[in-house]
Design a protein around this motif. Structure first.
Motif, short mmCIF file in Angstrom:
data_model
loop_
_atom_site.label_atom_id
_atom_site.label_comp_id
_atom_site.label_asym_id
_atom_site.label_seq_id
_atom_site.Cartn_x
_atom_site.Cartn_y
_atom_site.Cartn_z
N CYS A 41 0.84 -1.21 0.00
CA CYS A 41 0.00 0.00 0.00
C CYS A 41 0.87 1.25 0.00
CB CYS A 41 -0.90 0.01 1.22
SG CYS A 41 -2.16 -1.28 1.23
N ILE A 44 2.54 1.67 -3.49
CA ILE A 44 1.61 2.18 -4.50
C ILE A 44 1.44 3.69 -4.34
CG2 ILE A 44 -0.81 2.22 -5.22
CD1 ILE A 44 -0.91 -0.78 -4.61
N ALA A 45 1.23 4.13 -3.11
CA ALA A 45 1.03 5.56 -2.86
C ALA A 45 2.29 6.36 -3.17
CB ALA A 45 0.60 5.78 -1.42
N ILE A 51 -4.48 3.44 -7.43
CA ILE A 51 -5.06 2.34 -6.67
C ILE A 51 -5.86 1.46 -7.61
CG2 ILE A 51 -7.22 3.49 -6.06
CD1 ILE A 51 -6.76 2.43 -3.19
N TRP A 57 -7.92 -5.86 -5.17
CA TRP A 57 -7.56 -5.99 -3.76
C TRP A 57 -8.06 -7.31 -3.19
CZ3 TRP A 57 -3.91 -3.29 -1.59
CH2 TRP A 57 -3.61 -2.02 -2.09
N HIS A 120 0.39 -6.23 -9.84
CA HIS A 120 0.07 -4.81 -9.91
C HIS A 120 0.44 -4.25 -11.28
CE1 HIS A 120 0.77 -0.47 -9.20
NE2 HIS A 120 -0.31 -0.60 -8.48
N GLU A 134 -5.47 6.15 1.75
CA GLU A 134 -6.50 5.57 0.86
C GLU A 134 -6.12 4.15 0.44
OE1 GLU A 134 -8.35 9.40 -1.48
OE2 GLU A 134 -6.26 8.87 -1.90
N CYS A 135 -4.86 3.92 0.15
CA CYS A 135 -4.42 2.57 -0.24
C CYS A 135 -4.54 1.61 0.93
CB CYS A 135 -2.98 2.62 -0.74
SG CYS A 135 -2.80 3.50 -2.30
N TYR A 139 -6.94 -1.84 1.30
CA TYR A 139 -6.48 -3.14 1.78
C TYR A 139 -7.37 -3.63 2.93
CZ TYR A 139 -3.61 -6.34 4.59
OH TYR A 139 -3.16 -7.39 5.36
N SER A 159 0.72 5.67 7.30
CA SER A 159 0.65 6.68 6.24
C SER A 159 1.34 7.98 6.61
CB SER A 159 -0.83 6.94 5.86
OG SER A 159 -1.50 7.57 6.93
#
Length: 163
Positions: A41, A44-45, A51, A57, A120, A134-135, A139, A159
């Motif tokens: 996560c 990705i961010a 996302i 997911w 991914h 958000e990611c 999850y 985060s």
């Protein structure tokens, strides 16, 4: 982080942060969360890759859960068992055996990470950047169980840790 940094390199770099490591291990032990999914996560961010859809997911969580249960958890259990049952290993170095199992565990972790990155890369299209929060929420939403409020707070704290 460069957009091209591999998930493996990112995971090693971020997990090297003692704060990240502490939170991730607490979430693994207390909430049964997958450390690699948490780091995924963040990757990705940080990379701005966007996302994925809910179905992505759900599939990712399902397959990672199977890998964790059938491969990683047994390795970890053996390694932990050697620590608690040292009387059985007095004739040889239990430390050497534990180190060997840890090395195999890390190979299995890397295999999972490389697989996650390939899934991914095959699935994702460029999207607007999403935040780590958000990611992480995506999850958590894909999990087949709910975690405690304290666990959710710890997850979201990831985060805010600089990476």
């Amino acid at each position: 982080m460069s957009e091209r940094q591999s998930f493996w390199d990112f995971a090693c770099e971020v997990y090297d942060n003692p704060s990240v490591q502490k939170v991730c291990l607490e979430l693994q032990n207390e909430e049964s969360l997958d450390v690699n999914c948490l780091l995924f996560c963040l990757w990705i961010a940080a990379s701005g890759r966007g996302i994925c859809e809910d179905r992505f997911w759900a599939d990712l969580v399902s397959k990672c859960d199977l890998w964790q249960k059938e491969i990683l958890a047994p390795l970890r259990a053996v390694r932990d068992s050697l620590r608690s049952k040292s009387f059985l290993t007095q004739d040889f170095s239990s430390s050497e055996l534990r180190t060997g199992i840890l090395e195999k565990e890390l190979v299995a972790e890397k295999h999972q990470i490389l697989w996650m990155e390939s899934q991914h890369s095959a699935e994702i299209e460029k999207h607007e950047a999403f935040t780590a929060e958000e990611c992480l929420q995506a999850y958590l939403d894909a999990l087949p169980f709910r975690i405690t409020a304290a666990g959710r707070k710890k997850v979201l704290s990831l985060s805010t840790i600089g990476f």
